[in-house]
Design a protein around this motif. Structure first.
Motif, PDB file in Angstrom:
ATOM      1  N   SER A   1       1.126  -2.617  -6.722  1.00  0.00           N
ATOM      2  CA  SER A   1       1.805  -1.684  -5.823  1.00  0.00           C
ATOM      3  C   SER A   1       0.714  -0.497  -6.219  1.00  0.00           C
ATOM      4  O   SER A   1       0.713   0.031  -7.225  1.00  0.00           O
ATOM      5  CB  SER A   1       3.163  -1.354  -6.578  1.00  0.00           C
ATOM      6  OG  SER A   1       3.653  -0.033  -5.753  1.00  0.00           O
ATOM      7  N   SER A   2       0.457   0.122  -4.963  1.00  0.00           N
ATOM      8  CA  SER A   2      -0.122   1.351  -4.901  1.00  0.00           C
ATOM      9  C   SER A   2       0.953   2.650  -4.885  1.00  0.00           C
ATOM     10  O   SER A   2       2.190   2.237  -5.186  1.00  0.00           O
ATOM     11  CB  SER A   2      -0.793   1.639  -3.793  1.00  0.00           C
ATOM     12  OG  SER A   2      -1.863   0.598  -3.526  1.00  0.00           O
ATOM     13  N   GLY A   3       0.600   3.745  -4.761  1.00  0.00           N
ATOM     14  CA  GLY A   3       1.713   4.676  -4.396  1.00  0.00           C
ATOM     15  C   GLY A   3       1.438   5.897  -5.607  1.00  0.00           C
ATOM     16  O   GLY A   3       2.157   6.994  -5.349  1.00  0.00           O
ATOM     17  N   ALA A   4       0.855   5.740  -6.709  1.00  0.00           N
ATOM     18  CA  ALA A   4       0.870   6.423  -8.010  1.00  0.00           C
ATOM     19  C   ALA A   4       0.346   7.809  -7.361  1.00  0.00           C
ATOM     20  O   ALA A   4       1.138   8.886  -7.586  1.00  0.00           O
ATOM     21  CB  ALA A   4      -0.172   6.151  -9.090  1.00  0.00           C
ATOM     22  N   ILE A   5      -0.944   7.857  -6.686  1.00  0.00           N
ATOM     23  CA  ILE A   5      -1.438   9.148  -6.259  1.00  0.00           C
ATOM     24  C   ILE A   5      -0.497  10.059  -5.221  1.00  0.00           C
ATOM     25  O   ILE A   5      -0.449  11.147  -5.392  1.00  0.00           O
ATOM     26  CB  ILE A   5      -3.019   9.135  -5.737  1.00  0.00           C
ATOM     27  CG1 ILE A   5      -3.727   8.458  -6.862  1.00  0.00           C
ATOM     28  CG2 ILE A   5      -3.509  10.407  -5.152  1.00  0.00           C
ATOM     29  CD1 ILE A   5      -5.379   8.038  -6.679  1.00  0.00           C
ATOM     30  N   ALA A   6      -0.126   9.108  -4.330  1.00  0.00           N
ATOM     31  CA  ALA A   6       0.640   9.590  -3.148  1.00  0.00           C
ATOM     32  C   ALA A   6       2.048  10.158  -3.675  1.00  0.00           C
ATOM     33  O   ALA A   6       2.310  11.351  -3.372  1.00  0.00           O
ATOM     34  CB  ALA A   6       0.920   8.582  -2.079  1.00  0.00           C
TER      35      ALA A   6
ATOM     36  N   GLY B   1       0.785  -1.111  -0.067  1.00  0.00           N
ATOM     37  CA  GLY B   1       0.238  -0.127  -0.082  1.00  0.00           C
ATOM     38  C   GLY B   1       0.810   1.302  -0.124  1.00  0.00           C
ATOM     39  O   GLY B   1       2.207   1.181   0.193  1.00  0.00           O
ATOM     40  N   SER B   2       0.268   2.388  -0.145  1.00  0.00           N
ATOM     41  CA  SER B   2       0.733   3.526  -0.572  1.00  0.00           C
ATOM     42  C   SER B   2       1.590   4.192   0.897  1.00  0.00           C
ATOM     43  O   SER B   2       2.704   4.298   0.930  1.00  0.00           O
ATOM     44  CB  SER B   2      -0.139   4.714  -0.718  1.00  0.00           C
ATOM     45  OG  SER B   2      -0.773   4.456  -1.894  1.00  0.00           O
ATOM     46  N   SER B   3       1.025   3.758   2.117  1.00  0.00           N
ATOM     47  CA  SER B   3       1.489   4.002   3.387  1.00  0.00           C
ATOM     48  C   SER B   3       2.793   3.374   3.861  1.00  0.00           C
ATOM     49  O   SER B   3       3.557   3.980   4.529  1.00  0.00           O
ATOM     50  CB  SER B   3       0.567   4.083   4.410  1.00  0.00           C
ATOM     51  OG  SER B   3      -0.120   2.768   4.527  1.00  0.00           O
TER      52      SER B   3
END
Ligand code: GLU
Length: 285
Positions: A56-61, A18-20
């Motif tokens: 994988s998240s993170g694009a927006i962050a 996740g992004s965090s």
């Protein structure tokens, strides 16, 4: 079967981060040490002859950070622009880190439409199969830049479970900012106990999961348990574990008692497309 034996037999693994877990909480900048450790473990899974997919998240962050947008964007166009900016940056870092280990990553961006549409879904499955047979490591995210409310998964927990079901993975690992599933909210109740193993996710159990949201991602425990349920129904064991120290991911893979293991129970009545259509109708109503 004990966890060691269970994990040793895994052949196709989906890992969601996740992004965090990808950024420093203090600054919102990418946590390169953590990403490097993650990439090394993923590359090593591939070296051991197993198939591995990274969600994988993170694009927006990352996009937000790049454009110095401190607040979570409310306007969809801003969010989508951030995703477009952040996704390339994220992939650039993954590309470099995987190259260190002679591994080829590939970007796969998906929307709910990809999954609902029969031909698209079959195409996506065939592409995953091809990439994995080439020894390539697919890195998946939602196509946040073009997605509309009706066709968005919204959280990568769900997306990772759908991907696990699509490619018939036998293990899904959801890396989170909590140690696993507790019998009460550990942020509120210091006596909350971590549950090591759950045999079957029932409706009641899912309702117990609550809906905490962290600052950088969209998934709380509720979406993680819902994701585990999809993956379990589709035949994949699921582990929720903390990404604060990537050693824990190694422990999971070694079959140690880390995080919470939700045991797979292949549900003959579970059909990915029925599940997706039901969710899609709910989103439209
Ligand atoms: N797809 C979103 C991103 O990459 C993250 C969704 C989530 O937080 O689960 O920024």
């Amino acid at each position: 079967m004990d966890r060691k034996e269970l994990m040793a037999g895994k052949k196709r693994i989906v890992i969601k981060i996740g992004s965090s877990s990808l950024v420093h909480p203090e600054t919102g900048d990418m946590d390169l040490v953590k990403m490097e450790r993650l990439v090394r473990i993923v590359a090593d899974i591939s070296n051991s002859g197993k198939d591995v997919v990274l969600v994988s998240s993170g694009a927006i962050a990352v996009g937000r950070k790049t454009m110095k947008i401190n607040e979570r964007p409310k306007e969809k166009s801003v969010k989508q622009a951030c995703a477009a900016i952040g996704q390339t940056r994220l992939m650039m870092v993954y590309q470099r880190l995987f190259a260190e280990y002679n591994k080829v990553p590939a970007q796969v961006l998906i929307t709910k439409l990809t999954m609902i549409h029969d031909e698209n879904r079959r195409n996506a499955r065939a592409t995953f199969a091809e990439l994995l047979s080439m020894g390539v490591i697919p890195i998946v995210n939602e196509n946040d830049t073009v997605v509309t409310d009706e066709i968005e998964f919204g959280d990568n927990d769900t997306l990772s479970a759908i991907v696990a079901a699509l490619i018939h993975a036998d293990l899904l690992i959801v890396l989170s900012d909590v140690d696993g599933f507790y019998d009460d909210n550990p942020k509120v109740n210091p006596n909350a106990k971590l549950i090591e193993e759950i045999d079957y996710i029932t409706d009641d159990f899912e309702a117990m999961a609550g809906g905490a949201v962290s600052e950088f991602g969209t998934g709380g425990m509720a979406t993680k348990v819902a994701a585990a349920r999809i993956a379990n129904d589709a035949g994949a064991d699921t582990v929720i574990c903390n990404a604060d120290d990537m050693k824990k991911l190694r422990h999971v893979l070694e079959g140690r008692n880390e995080g919470t293991l939700f045991r797979a129970h292949k549900n003959e009545n579970f059909h990915l497309i029925d599940y997706l259509n039901k969710k899609h109708e709910e989103a439209l109503s």
